[in-house]
Design an enzyme around this catalytic site. Structure first.
Site, PDB file in Angstrom:
ATOM      1  N   ASP A  69     -10.561 -43.902   4.720  1.00  0.00           N
ATOM      2  CA  ASP A  69     -11.543 -43.455   4.854  1.00  0.00           C
ATOM      3  C   ASP A  69     -12.802 -43.034   5.718  1.00  0.00           C
ATOM      4  OD1 ASP A  69     -14.545 -43.297   3.255  1.00  0.00           O
ATOM      5  OD2 ASP A  69     -15.012 -45.055   2.984  1.00  0.00           O
ATOM      6  N   ASN A 100     -10.844 -38.987  -6.940  1.00  0.00           N
ATOM      7  CA  ASN A 100     -11.580 -38.364  -6.014  1.00  0.00           C
ATOM      8  C   ASN A 100     -11.484 -37.166  -7.213  1.00  0.00           C
ATOM      9  OD1 ASN A 100      -9.582 -39.621  -3.070  1.00  0.00           O
ATOM     10  ND2 ASN A 100     -11.760 -39.973  -3.708  1.00  0.00           N
TER      11      ASN A 100
HETATM   12  C1  FPP Z   1     -11.642 -40.500   2.994  1.00  0.00           C
HETATM   13  O1  FPP Z   1     -13.010 -39.575   3.422  1.00  0.00           O
HETATM   14  C2  FPP Z   1     -10.139 -39.469   2.719  1.00  0.00           C
HETATM   15  C3  FPP Z   1     -10.309 -39.022   1.367  1.00  0.00           C
HETATM   16  C4  FPP Z   1     -10.607 -38.984   0.020  1.00  0.00           C
HETATM   17  C5  FPP Z   1      -8.534 -38.592   1.430  1.00  0.00           C
HETATM   18  C6  FPP Z   1      -7.311 -39.000   2.737  1.00  0.00           C
HETATM   19  C7  FPP Z   1      -6.713 -37.824   2.724  1.00  0.00           C
HETATM   20  C8  FPP Z   1      -6.328 -37.564   4.059  1.00  0.00           C
HETATM   21  C9  FPP Z   1      -6.650 -38.782   4.933  1.00  0.00           C
HETATM   22  C10 FPP Z   1      -5.486 -36.582   4.473  1.00  0.00           C
HETATM   23  C11 FPP Z   1      -4.633 -36.492   4.265  1.00  0.00           C
HETATM   24  C12 FPP Z   1      -4.447 -36.947   3.180  1.00  0.00           C
HETATM   25  C13 FPP Z   1      -2.870 -36.469   2.319  1.00  0.00           C
HETATM   26  C14 FPP Z   1      -3.138 -36.678   0.978  1.00  0.00           C
HETATM   27  C15 FPP Z   1      -1.961 -34.595   2.789  1.00  0.00           C
HETATM   28  P1  FPP Z   1     -14.063 -39.158   2.612  1.00  0.00           P
HETATM   29  O2  FPP Z   1     -14.176 -37.947   2.424  1.00  0.00           O
HETATM   30  O3  FPP Z   1     -14.167 -40.642   1.411  1.00  0.00           O
HETATM   31  O4  FPP Z   1     -15.355 -40.085   4.344  1.00  0.00           O
HETATM   32  P2  FPP Z   1     -16.877 -39.798   3.776  1.00  0.00           P
HETATM   33  O5  FPP Z   1     -16.778 -40.895   3.088  1.00  0.00           O
HETATM   34  O6  FPP Z   1     -17.138 -39.680   5.108  1.00  0.00           O
HETATM   35  O7  FPP Z   1     -17.724 -38.964   3.038  1.00  0.00           O
END
Ligand code: FPP
Length: 248
Positions: A19, A67
């Site tokens: 996250d 998501n």
């Molecule tokens: C959470 O960060 C992350 C995700 C929803 C996606 C996780 C994806 C990756 C680590 C990239 C690699 C994965 C793949 C599928 C190739 P967020 O966007 O919720 O962060 P925030 O809470 O700061 O907005």
């Protein structure tokens, strides 16, 4: 193999809620996608580090069933990144003896992504190094519900309803993680303290580790800190530890 940890206390299975990609980008004045790209890089490094620490299973939450609610542009870009990751990483994972498994409802993805997943799983199926489990379009409640449904179908066929104890025993075999050990350690980055519909059944006895570090900054030092914290935990599974048993 990295020598700094007591091997006896290295968790066999580590699960990670990756996250903080969006915040990482935002703090740098970059678009959210830059955070996801850096997150993919952190994942690549973490797979390597986890294998070197002797972890046998690494399960990561790549895309949750919730998501899809994100803005369509971000979902589209995340799908592009997933495509790119599968295309560019599969050969490397195979070369490093990694077995890749996907849990989650893959049928919601575009046909070419389903094909990339299938190819990656087939190519790496017989590797006996670390198993990397990517949870894609995964939801813990859905996993539990589909396991319950499969048990119900079997009961219908058999014409007899199993006891609660029997259902509990059968449950693991019908979860998407069937055949894998339960996570010993669940890590969540970015200062959030939630399980967010991840491995709800499987994490019943997992140790939790939370760090304020944002996922794109999660490196070998961060993984080591999590493993060191785990090594100090006293896992009792609802019972008493050896010392308490002696005192009692
Ligand atoms: C959470 O960060 C992350 C995700 C929803 C996606 C996780 C994806 C990756 C680590 C990239 C690699 C994965 C793949 C599928 C190739 P967020 O966007 O919720 O962060 P925030 O809470 O700061 O907005």
């Amino acid at each position: 193999m990295k020598q700094h940890l007591d091997i006896e206390t290295t968790p066999k299975h580590v699960a990670i809620i990756m996250d903080g990609n969006g915040r990482w980008a935002c703090r740098r004045g970059l678009p959210r996608m830059a955070g996801h790209k850096q997150g993919a890089e952190a994942l690549r490094q973490t797979v390597k580090n986890a294998a070197e620490f002797g972890i046998e299973y690494l399960t990561v939450f790549g895309f949750s069933s919730e998501n899809w609610k994100r803005p369509q542009d971000e979902v589209k870009e995340l799908m592009k990144l997933l495509r790119h990751y599968l295309r560019s990483e599969t050969a490397e994972l195979h070369k490093n003896n990694v077995r890749l498994c996907i849990i989650g409802d893959r049928n919601a993805f575009d046909a070419d992504i389903i094909e990339l997943i299938r190819n990656a799983e087939m190519l790496t199926a017989n590797n006996d190094g670390i198993t990397v489990v990517m949870a894609l379009n995964y939801g813990g409640r859905h996993d539990i519900a589909q396991s319950a449904r499969r048990i119900a179908l079997r009961a219908l066929e058999a014409g007899t309803v199993p006891s609660v104890e029997e259902v509990e025993k059968q449950f693991d075999a019908h979860l998407m993680s069937a055949g894998m050990p339960e996570p010993d350690l669940l890590i969540r980055t970015s200062g959030e303290h939630r399980i967010s519909n991840f491995l709800l059944w499987q994490c019943s006895y997992s140790e939790f580790y939370f760090t304020d570090t944002l996922w794109p900054d999660f490196d070998e030092t961060e993984l080591r800190l999590a493993l060191q914290s785990y090594a100090k935990r006293d896992r009792r599974y609802g019972g008493l530890n050896a010392e308490q048993n002696r005192e009692g």
